[in-house]
Design a protein around this motif. Structure first.
Motif: not given
Ligand code: TRP
Length: 334
Positions: A154-159
């Motif tokens: 999820q953090h990568l998707e936000m990135a």
């Protein structure tokens, strides 16, 4: 503007001791990547401030995680191995990305909701913007490959969203970072109590740490769950038995593994013997890493040099990105 080169970046939290799951799930991949890509590996000490760690133990946690990573094979000459707080450019980029991150999407992040539940008296803004800081870590080096586990997806998707938003507004500067690992599935090292994987915080007796002494390793393995043994030839293994075989395949010699597989299939296996053998092979695997890590951690001069070299490499890469970013944003007045 974007680099066409593949660049690897990942962050390591300076909390807890590294365990066998970290080794086979993450570290051994980093060690392979360092031969194939430019790599940035960072100790996320600023991220750890979101949970207000004890300022007297931070130094110890940071040096330990550095020492353990080097002991496992990360080479500070080959990669940029650095502390987040030594690269102030990170916080500048974090500020810019904060202007592109919306309160609503940050509040919806699973890790934020979990942490807010865990520490209801300290739901600080740093916790809310944790994924923004992580985005800054990655994009500071315009890295596109991020070796992390599922929990970070999820953090990568936000990135990727923040990168897109920036590029859309200011021009094409950032790649959209992706999770990156060798093979389809990350190696999962099972917990010794037969439930889930080894983890930093849950059940310490079911996790083998790289800092465990020989006796603890043997004892933890002897306590692993078994049963009276198979009653029919080649019957399927229950999970907790398969887990012992999984561990054996990680650290034991092929003939040893073959011996116990055959003993299982012919219903002559003695789990006590198997666990004893596994204990010895595990000690053989962990003890040298533990010794190397202890030596490195005791060598302050060496660690200081490692941190300086890492910070230099990271800052050189960061400076290039920030020049491009400031120019794109119109912050270059002269
Ligand atoms: N959030 C990551 C974790 O909890 C650690 C981390 C910080 C990270 N910055 C990063 C991971 C940048 C990958 C890239 O494990």
């Amino acid at each position: 503007m974007q680099s066409s080169q593949n660049i690897v970046m990942s962050g390591i939290r300076p909390t807890g001791y590294l365990h066998l799951g970290n080794f086979f799930g993450a570290l051994c991949n980093y060690v392979r990547m360092q031969e194939e890509y430019p790599c940035f590996f960072m100790v996320a000490d600023l991220h750890s401030l979101t949970t207000h760690p004890d300022n007297r133990t931070l130094r110890e946690s940071v040096t330990r995680v550095l020492a353990e990573n080097i002991a496992c094979g990360l080479d500070p000459e080959k990669v940029a191995l650095y502390c987040q707080s030594h690269v102030p450019e990170t916080t500048e980029l974090y500020l810019y990305f904060n202007m592109l991150a919306y309160k609503g999407e940050l509040e919806k992040t699973t890790t934020f909701k979990d942490k807010a539940r865990l520490q209801p008296d300290n739901i600080n803004a740093g916790l809310l913007t944790y994924p923004v800081l992580q985005t800054a870590d990655i994009l500071l080096h315009r890295a596109n490959l991020v070796p992390v586990g599922k929990d970070q997806e999820q953090h990568l998707e936000m990135a990727r969203n923040f990168a897109q938003r920036f590029n859309h507004r200011y021009g094409d500067i950032f790649p959209e970072p992706q999770a990156f690992n060798y093979g389809k599935e990350l190696v999962k090292v099972p917990s010794l109590d037969g439930v889930g994987k080894m983890s930093k915080s849950e059940n310490q007796n079911a996790t083998l740490y790289l800092a465990d002494d020989d006796d603890s390793i043997r004892k933890k393995l002897m306590k692993a769950k078994t049963d009276a043994g198979p009653t029919e030839s080649s019957q399927p293994k229950p999970d907790y038995i398969e887990n012992l075989f999984v561990l054996m395949r990680l650290v034991s010699a092929p003939d040893v593994i073959a011996h116990f597989e055959a003993a299982y299939d012919s219903c002559t296996i003695r789990y006590g013997d198997m666990k004893k053998q596994l204990g010895e092979d595990m000690v053989g695997f962990i003890a040298p890493i533990r010794a190397r890590a202890a030596d490195i951690q005791a060598d302050e001069q060496y660690l200081k040099k490692v941190m300086q070299l890492g910070a230099e490499k990271a800052r050189a890469s960061a400076a290039q990105t920030l020049t491009a970013v400031r120019t794109a944003m119109g912050l270059n007045y002269f």
